[in-house]
Design a protein around this motif. Structure first.
Motif, PDB file in Angstrom:
ATOM      1  N   VAL A 177      39.368  51.367  37.450  1.00 56.07           N
ATOM      2  CA  VAL A 177      38.692  51.222  38.508  1.00 56.07           C
ATOM      3  C   VAL A 177      38.792  49.692  39.273  1.00 56.07           C
ATOM      4  O   VAL A 177      38.990  49.491  40.351  1.00 56.07           O
ATOM      5  N   SER A 178      38.671  48.790  38.350  1.00 53.59           N
ATOM      6  CA  SER A 178      38.955  47.273  38.759  1.00 53.59           C
ATOM      7  C   SER A 178      40.320  46.976  39.170  1.00 53.59           C
ATOM      8  O   SER A 178      40.554  46.343  39.971  1.00 53.59           O
ATOM      9  N   ARG A 179      41.363  47.744  38.727  1.00 50.98           N
ATOM     10  CA  ARG A 179      42.858  47.268  39.198  1.00 50.98           C
ATOM     11  C   ARG A 179      42.969  48.115  40.664  1.00 50.98           C
ATOM     12  O   ARG A 179      43.853  47.185  41.347  1.00 50.98           O
ATOM     13  N   ARG A 180      42.281  48.824  41.050  1.00 53.28           N
ATOM     14  CA  ARG A 180      42.645  49.276  42.457  1.00 53.28           C
ATOM     15  C   ARG A 180      41.489  49.291  43.423  1.00 53.28           C
ATOM     16  O   ARG A 180      41.578  49.551  44.529  1.00 53.28           O
ATOM     17  N   SER A 181      40.185  48.632  43.227  1.00 54.54           N
ATOM     18  CA  SER A 181      39.244  48.819  43.909  1.00 54.54           C
ATOM     19  C   SER A 181      39.183  47.476  44.742  1.00 54.54           C
ATOM     20  O   SER A 181      39.074  46.320  44.456  1.00 54.54           O
ATOM     21  N   ASP A 182      38.664  47.494  46.104  1.00 50.73           N
ATOM     22  CA  ASP A 182      38.611  46.444  47.027  1.00 50.73           C
ATOM     23  C   ASP A 182      37.042  45.895  46.928  1.00 50.73           C
ATOM     24  O   ASP A 182      36.917  44.655  47.092  1.00 50.73           O
ATOM     25  N   LEU A 183      36.061  46.877  46.502  1.00 48.75           N
ATOM     26  CA  LEU A 183      34.840  46.240  46.322  1.00 48.75           C
ATOM     27  C   LEU A 183      34.149  47.050  45.114  1.00 48.75           C
ATOM     28  O   LEU A 183      34.238  48.115  44.876  1.00 48.75           O
ATOM     29  N   ILE A 184      33.800  46.197  44.013  1.00 45.40           N
ATOM     30  CA  ILE A 184      33.366  46.700  42.929  1.00 45.40           C
ATOM     31  C   ILE A 184      31.958  46.199  42.589  1.00 45.40           C
ATOM     32  O   ILE A 184      31.533  45.144  42.839  1.00 45.40           O
ATOM     33  N   ILE A 185      30.911  47.249  42.256  1.00 47.12           N
ATOM     34  CA  ILE A 185      29.582  46.893  42.082  1.00 47.12           C
ATOM     35  C   ILE A 185      29.230  47.380  40.703  1.00 47.12           C
ATOM     36  O   ILE A 185      29.446  48.345  40.270  1.00 47.12           O
ATOM     37  N   TYR A 186      28.893  46.296  39.794  1.00 47.91           N
ATOM     38  CA  TYR A 186      28.552  46.344  38.267  1.00 47.91           C
ATOM     39  C   TYR A 186      27.097  47.144  38.590  1.00 47.91           C
ATOM     40  O   TYR A 186      26.135  46.232  38.414  1.00 47.91           O
ATOM     41  N   SER A 187      26.887  48.275  38.178  1.00 47.38           N
ATOM     42  CA  SER A 187      25.440  49.016  38.149  1.00 47.38           C
ATOM     43  C   SER A 187      24.997  49.141  36.887  1.00 47.38           C
ATOM     44  O   SER A 187      25.329  50.454  36.372  1.00 47.38           O
ATOM     45  N   VAL A 188      24.741  48.237  36.117  1.00 46.66           N
ATOM     46  CA  VAL A 188      24.642  48.309  34.704  1.00 46.66           C
ATOM     47  C   VAL A 188      23.316  47.763  34.261  1.00 46.66           C
ATOM     48  O   VAL A 188      22.741  46.737  35.023  1.00 46.66           O
TER      49      VAL A 188
ATOM     50  N   LYS B  74      41.187  43.481  40.686  1.00 44.97           N
ATOM     51  CA  LYS B  74      42.364  43.383  41.612  1.00 44.97           C
ATOM     52  C   LYS B  74      42.141  41.840  42.503  1.00 44.97           C
ATOM     53  O   LYS B  74      41.105  41.421  42.748  1.00 44.97           O
ATOM     54  N   VAL B  75      43.310  41.572  42.623  1.00 45.54           N
ATOM     55  CA  VAL B  75      43.462  40.390  43.382  1.00 45.54           C
ATOM     56  C   VAL B  75      42.771  40.432  44.668  1.00 45.54           C
ATOM     57  O   VAL B  75      43.018  41.215  45.415  1.00 45.54           O
ATOM     58  N   GLY B  76      41.764  39.389  45.324  1.00 44.40           N
ATOM     59  CA  GLY B  76      41.267  39.420  46.255  1.00 44.40           C
ATOM     60  C   GLY B  76      39.914  40.464  46.568  1.00 44.40           C
ATOM     61  O   GLY B  76      39.390  40.496  47.714  1.00 44.40           O
ATOM     62  N   ALA B  77      39.820  41.050  45.427  1.00 39.13           N
ATOM     63  CA  ALA B  77      38.581  42.167  45.582  1.00 39.13           C
ATOM     64  C   ALA B  77      37.167  41.429  45.556  1.00 39.13           C
ATOM     65  O   ALA B  77      37.031  40.267  45.245  1.00 39.13           O
ATOM     66  N   ILE B  78      36.356  41.979  46.177  1.00 36.02           N
ATOM     67  CA  ILE B  78      35.038  41.647  46.281  1.00 36.02           C
ATOM     68  C   ILE B  78      33.995  42.161  45.106  1.00 36.02           C
ATOM     69  O   ILE B  78      34.303  43.466  44.786  1.00 36.02           O
ATOM     70  N   VAL B  79      33.341  41.367  44.107  1.00 42.62           N
ATOM     71  CA  VAL B  79      32.702  41.817  43.162  1.00 42.62           C
ATOM     72  C   VAL B  79      31.102  41.629  43.197  1.00 42.62           C
ATOM     73  O   VAL B  79      30.674  40.478  43.842  1.00 42.62           O
ATOM     74  N   ALA B  80      30.308  42.641  43.110  1.00 44.96           N
ATOM     75  CA  ALA B  80      28.884  42.443  43.165  1.00 44.96           C
ATOM     76  C   ALA B  80      28.302  43.169  42.023  1.00 44.96           C
ATOM     77  O   ALA B  80      28.805  43.876  41.229  1.00 44.96           O
ATOM     78  N   GLY B  81      26.990  42.813  41.570  1.00 44.77           N
ATOM     79  CA  GLY B  81      26.180  43.477  40.780  1.00 44.77           C
ATOM     80  C   GLY B  81      24.614  43.912  41.362  1.00 44.77           C
ATOM     81  O   GLY B  81      24.258  43.477  42.283  1.00 44.77           O
ATOM     82  N   GLN B  82      24.171  45.053  40.516  1.00 42.87           N
ATOM     83  CA  GLN B  82      22.812  45.307  40.903  1.00 42.87           C
ATOM     84  C   GLN B  82      21.841  45.252  39.934  1.00 42.87           C
ATOM     85  O   GLN B  82      20.925  45.927  39.877  1.00 42.87           O
ATOM     86  N   THR B  83      21.851  44.230  39.127  1.00 43.12           N
ATOM     87  CA  THR B  83      21.129  43.726  37.905  1.00 43.12           C
ATOM     88  C   THR B  83      19.919  43.256  38.801  1.00 43.12           C
ATOM     89  O   THR B  83      19.909  42.532  39.692  1.00 43.12           O
ATOM     90  N   SER B  84      18.634  43.207  37.982  1.00 48.74           N
ATOM     91  CA  SER B  84      17.551  42.706  38.665  1.00 48.74           C
ATOM     92  C   SER B  84      17.328  41.211  38.132  1.00 48.74           C
ATOM     93  O   SER B  84      16.212  40.550  38.808  1.00 48.74           O
ATOM     94  N   VAL B  85      18.331  40.687  37.522  1.00 51.86           N
ATOM     95  CA  VAL B  85      18.002  39.234  37.169  1.00 51.86           C
ATOM     96  C   VAL B  85      19.422  38.865  37.673  1.00 51.86           C
ATOM     97  O   VAL B  85      20.517  39.146  36.798  1.00 51.86           O
TER      98      VAL B  85
END
Length: 388
Positions: free
Chosen positions: A15-26, A43-54
């Motif tokens: 997932v990480s190697r090919r995605s332009d937007l990655i959301i860690y929902s853990v 991936k180079v230039g990818a956007i990374v987000a998360g959905q944790t509450s803290v």
């Protein structure tokens, strides 16, 4: 899955190697290990987000483990999975990104049709502590108190109607969810521990005065808290809890004529906690979650009804049956407070799941009932806004 246009990849590396937007929902408790494991493949230039509450540990994990050539624009949908994202608050947090990638992230998240709120991660954690820490503590403690006494709230004559319906429905809603949703916020957010400690301290003071007969001190503290939080003129409520709705939506199996008064110690303690922290709960409505909206709504409902508040105070001070019931609730609150203070995820999970099992016969009904209450509340507020 391919017939639906979905291609499920083998693991987080793929997932990480090919995605332009990655959301860690853990869960928040495993965010660091998840990013440490898969972040280096981003991936180079990818956007990374998360959905944790803290957000503080989440942002720290991103900064520690993601390559420098990635962009960090994280988010938090401030509601549970059973609520539609449309119109609900969505925190957007820019940590490290170019203007172009930031705009792309915001555009992608617009698909949720949520109400976007732009914050720093420090602001997010302060607001979530203020709105969720004591709220969740009170609801989960109610559930534990019922479990400790061995009888369900829908059979308890103190929880038949009115705002008691909301207490029961929201407690069941929380226990129908996963334990880690609430454990992460309580244990990993240091600001949450401060409010939890204040709530426990406020309840301890009130309960000691109840059983010691310190009538004047009890009354003075309640009224000082009421004046600070809600003002001296309480004729205009800000959250529209409709009397008819509160009466109709109930799980109680006890006839109305068997109803017993309730001290509403959990609600009195909330107002005293806000007063001691010099905090107005209305300041945080911009980031309100459904449980907090209902929590503030029923506290406001009690304190803005002079007759009901007086009955609550008199019941707390004079009714021995209620004082005995409140002892179990007080014990549950202090137990949860100690568990959180010690940072015990195992203890939190064990307590949560044991209570959830006790309440299981009505968990789904409670979740459905709380959803109905929230929808009616939202519709009522929308109608009131249109009429202004």
């Amino acid at each position: 899955h391919k017939d639906l246009g979905l291609n499920i990849l083998r693991d987080g590396y793929a997932v990480s190697r090919r995605s332009d937007l990655i959301i860690y929902s853990v869960p928040a408790v495993v965010i660091n290990s998840a990013v440490e494991k898969y972040g280096r493949a981003t991936k180079v230039g990818a956007i990374v987000a998360g959905q944790t509450s803290v957000k503080t540990p989440e942002v720290q994990a991103f900064l520690n483990h993601l390559p420098d050539d990635t962009h960090i624009v994280t988010c938090h949908s401030m509601h549970g999975p059973n609520i539609s994202t449309r119109g609900q608050p969505l925190a957007i947090i820019r940590v490290r990104s170019s203007d172009e990638h930031y705009e792309r992230a915001v555009h992608a998240l617009e698909a949720l049709e949520s109400r976007m709120i732009f914050l720093t991660y420090e602001e997010h954690d302060r607001i979530t502590a203020d709105t969720q820490a004591a709220t969740h503590l009170s609801f989960i403690s109610l559930g534990t108190a019922w479990s400790l006494q061995g009888y369900h709230p829908w059979l308890n004559p103190q929880f038949i109607s009115g705002i008691n319906n909301v207490k029961v429905a929201m407690a069941l809603r929380i226990y129908a969810s996963k334990w880690h949703v609430y454990a992460g916020l309580a244990i990993m957010n240091p600001l949450a521990k401060r409010q939890i400690s204040c709530y426990v301290e406020s309840m301890t003071t009130l309960y000691k005065w109840m059983v010691a007969g310190n009538r004047q001190e009890f009354r003075t503290l309640i009224h000082d808290a009421a004046d600070f939080v809600f003002g001296r003129d309480r004729s205009h409520k800000k959250i529209m809890l409709d009397d008819d709705v509160l009466q109709q939506l109930s799980l109680s199996q006890v006839p109305d004529e068997m109803s017993r008064p309730n001290s509403h110690l959990s609600l009195l303690s909330a107002a005293v906690c806000w007063y001691k922290m010099r905090m107005s709960p209305y300041d945080n409505l911009v980031c309100q979650t459904p449980p907090f909206r209902m929590w503030l709504g029923i506290v406001e409902y009690l304190f803005c009804d002079h007759e009901m508040l007086e009955q609550s105070i008199e019941t707390a001070l004079e009714d021995r049956y209620t004082q005995a019931e409140d002892l179990v609730f007080y014990t549950a609150v202090t137990g949860w407070g100690q568990c959180i203070e010690l940072g015990s995820f195992d203890g939190y999970r064990e307590r949560f799941e044991k209570t959830a099992e006790f309440l299981r016969p009505k968990l789904e009904q409670g979740k459905d009932l709380s959803t109905m209450i929230l929808k009616k509340l939202t519709n009522g507020e929308a109608q009131a806004s249109m009429n202004k």
